[in-house]
Design an enzyme around this catalytic site. Sequence first.
Site, PDB file in Angstrom:
ATOM      1  N   TRP A  21       0.742  -1.209   0.046  1.00  0.00           N
ATOM      2  CA  TRP A  21       0.032  -0.132   0.112  1.00  0.00           C
ATOM      3  C   TRP A  21       0.682   1.086   0.104  1.00  0.00           C
ATOM      4  O   TRP A  21       1.993   1.248   0.652  1.00  0.00           O
ATOM      5  CB  TRP A  21      -0.886   0.053   1.388  1.00  0.00           C
ATOM      6  CG  TRP A  21      -1.822   1.200   1.309  1.00  0.00           C
ATOM      7  CD1 TRP A  21      -2.281   1.846   0.454  1.00  0.00           C
ATOM      8  CD2 TRP A  21      -1.911   2.122   2.653  1.00  0.00           C
ATOM      9  NE1 TRP A  21      -2.956   2.952   1.041  1.00  0.00           N
ATOM     10  CE2 TRP A  21      -2.668   3.120   2.287  1.00  0.00           C
ATOM     11  CE3 TRP A  21      -1.272   1.968   3.806  1.00  0.00           C
ATOM     12  CZ2 TRP A  21      -2.988   3.996   3.432  1.00  0.00           C
ATOM     13  CZ3 TRP A  21      -1.547   3.008   4.704  1.00  0.00           C
ATOM     14  CH2 TRP A  21      -2.583   3.760   4.562  1.00  0.00           C
ATOM     15  N   TYR A  54      -4.822  -0.428  -4.682  1.00  0.00           N
ATOM     16  CA  TYR A  54      -3.616   0.513  -4.592  1.00  0.00           C
ATOM     17  C   TYR A  54      -2.894   0.850  -5.518  1.00  0.00           C
ATOM     18  O   TYR A  54      -2.752   0.222  -6.707  1.00  0.00           O
ATOM     19  CB  TYR A  54      -2.657  -0.785  -3.664  1.00  0.00           C
ATOM     20  CG  TYR A  54      -3.117  -1.372  -2.508  1.00  0.00           C
ATOM     21  CD1 TYR A  54      -3.913  -0.496  -1.640  1.00  0.00           C
ATOM     22  CD2 TYR A  54      -2.237  -2.218  -2.045  1.00  0.00           C
ATOM     23  CE1 TYR A  54      -4.210  -0.895  -0.230  1.00  0.00           C
ATOM     24  CE2 TYR A  54      -2.795  -2.515  -0.457  1.00  0.00           C
ATOM     25  CZ  TYR A  54      -3.479  -2.158  -0.025  1.00  0.00           C
ATOM     26  OH  TYR A  54      -3.945  -2.377   1.466  1.00  0.00           O
ATOM     27  N   SER A 205      -0.186  -1.088   9.421  1.00  0.00           N
ATOM     28  CA  SER A 205       0.253   0.094  10.153  1.00  0.00           C
ATOM     29  C   SER A 205       0.664  -0.107  11.841  1.00  0.00           C
ATOM     30  O   SER A 205       0.473   0.494  12.735  1.00  0.00           O
ATOM     31  CB  SER A 205      -0.774   1.088  10.258  1.00  0.00           C
ATOM     32  OG  SER A 205      -0.190   2.432  10.438  1.00  0.00           O
ATOM     33  N   ALA A 208       2.515   2.784  12.783  1.00  0.00           N
ATOM     34  CA  ALA A 208       1.456   4.024  13.091  1.00  0.00           C
ATOM     35  C   ALA A 208       2.128   5.074  11.811  1.00  0.00           C
ATOM     36  O   ALA A 208       2.189   6.190  12.091  1.00  0.00           O
ATOM     37  CB  ALA A 208       1.535   4.740  14.293  1.00  0.00           C
ATOM     38  N   LYS A 215      11.026   9.464  14.210  1.00  0.00           N
ATOM     39  CA  LYS A 215      11.490  10.310  13.265  1.00  0.00           C
ATOM     40  C   LYS A 215      10.782  11.552  13.265  1.00  0.00           C
ATOM     41  O   LYS A 215      11.414  12.492  12.799  1.00  0.00           O
ATOM     42  CB  LYS A 215      11.524   9.661  11.641  1.00  0.00           C
ATOM     43  CG  LYS A 215      10.534   9.618  11.144  1.00  0.00           C
ATOM     44  CD  LYS A 215      10.959   8.563   9.844  1.00  0.00           C
ATOM     45  CE  LYS A 215       9.482   8.394   9.037  1.00  0.00           C
ATOM     46  NZ  LYS A 215       9.807   7.671   7.646  1.00  0.00           N
ATOM     47  N   GLY A 284       5.758  -2.060   5.245  1.00  0.00           N
ATOM     48  CA  GLY A 284       5.979  -1.874   3.721  1.00  0.00           C
ATOM     49  C   GLY A 284       7.410  -1.076   3.788  1.00  0.00           C
ATOM     50  O   GLY A 284       7.980  -0.915   5.006  1.00  0.00           O
TER      51      GLY A 284
END
Length: 332
Positions: A21, A54, A205, A208, A215, A284
């Site tokens: 995704w 996607y 996720s 998150a 970061k 991902g």
Amino acid sequence: MEFRHLGRSGLIVSEISYGNWITHGSQVEEDAATACVREALDLGITTFDTADVYAGTRAEEVLGRALKGERREGLEIFTKVYWPTGPGRNDRGLGRKHIMESINASLRRLRTDHVDLYQAHRFDVSTPLEETMEAFADVVHSGKAHAIGTSEWTAGQLREGHKLARELRIPFISNQPQYSMLWRVIEAEVVPTSAELGIGQIVWSPIAQGVLTGKYLPGQPPPAGSRATDEKEGAGFIARLLTDEVLTRVQGLVPLAAQAGLTMAQLAIAWVLQNPNVSSAIVGATRPEQLRDNVKAVGVRLDADLLKAIDEVVDPIVERDPAKTQVPAARP
């Protein structure tokens, strides 16, 4: 890599799944996407998750090309159906027409004759559930999918769908919800219902959208090239997490990760894998080195004191309301 059964089914999946995704066909060029898939395979990841929607169907095509030449029996390939893939009124949802047309299109793009799991990307309140499940049954009985699953279904919807699936003699084995230290809406209702029914969670996720890597810093602009700066794909989704309150709390996790000898991303992924109803965590990547970092969360066991300390840091910003499950409105 370590592996788990998907729910109470016989299907075994890697604890880390590779998902495309936002990345494949949109955020990264195909050469980079292929490099990430090859790295995932080298790291022992065998489970690959995508969806017809996607990147406007391009993500399935990129994944299909990247997996060309791999032994099909050694992979678990998952895709989904629901969101619009064309301009027509029947180019969306979980009606029989869209499901039957979509599975054929997905298989063509993925360059395979079957998927291991075909998932309802949301619950379709505009279509009778009986119609949806009968169409899924035809997909399974025709050999185009081995099993079915869902994404972001409520506990009640899972129970209704599972009952029909048993009547139709098809395996209903998974749900794919958002789940992380910050987003725990599945814990109160979906997880206990799924455990009862033998449904496993394939969570998306877990970091998150990158916020749990640490970061993003409070009071500072997002790093250049990060998802938060991608106006086309990622920025809208992550925006709700980029508040000073959330980012300050997340920075409070940094010493806990260091104490455990983990990076922040590894801590976040290891945390979701502590839940026994979680079969796999989807990650991902835009660069292979991100995957090399992520997979080090496999097999990590977080002790009770560390889990308690994590809760103390993030508790004020955790979302737990089951009503926040992502149920879309009825189609026009």
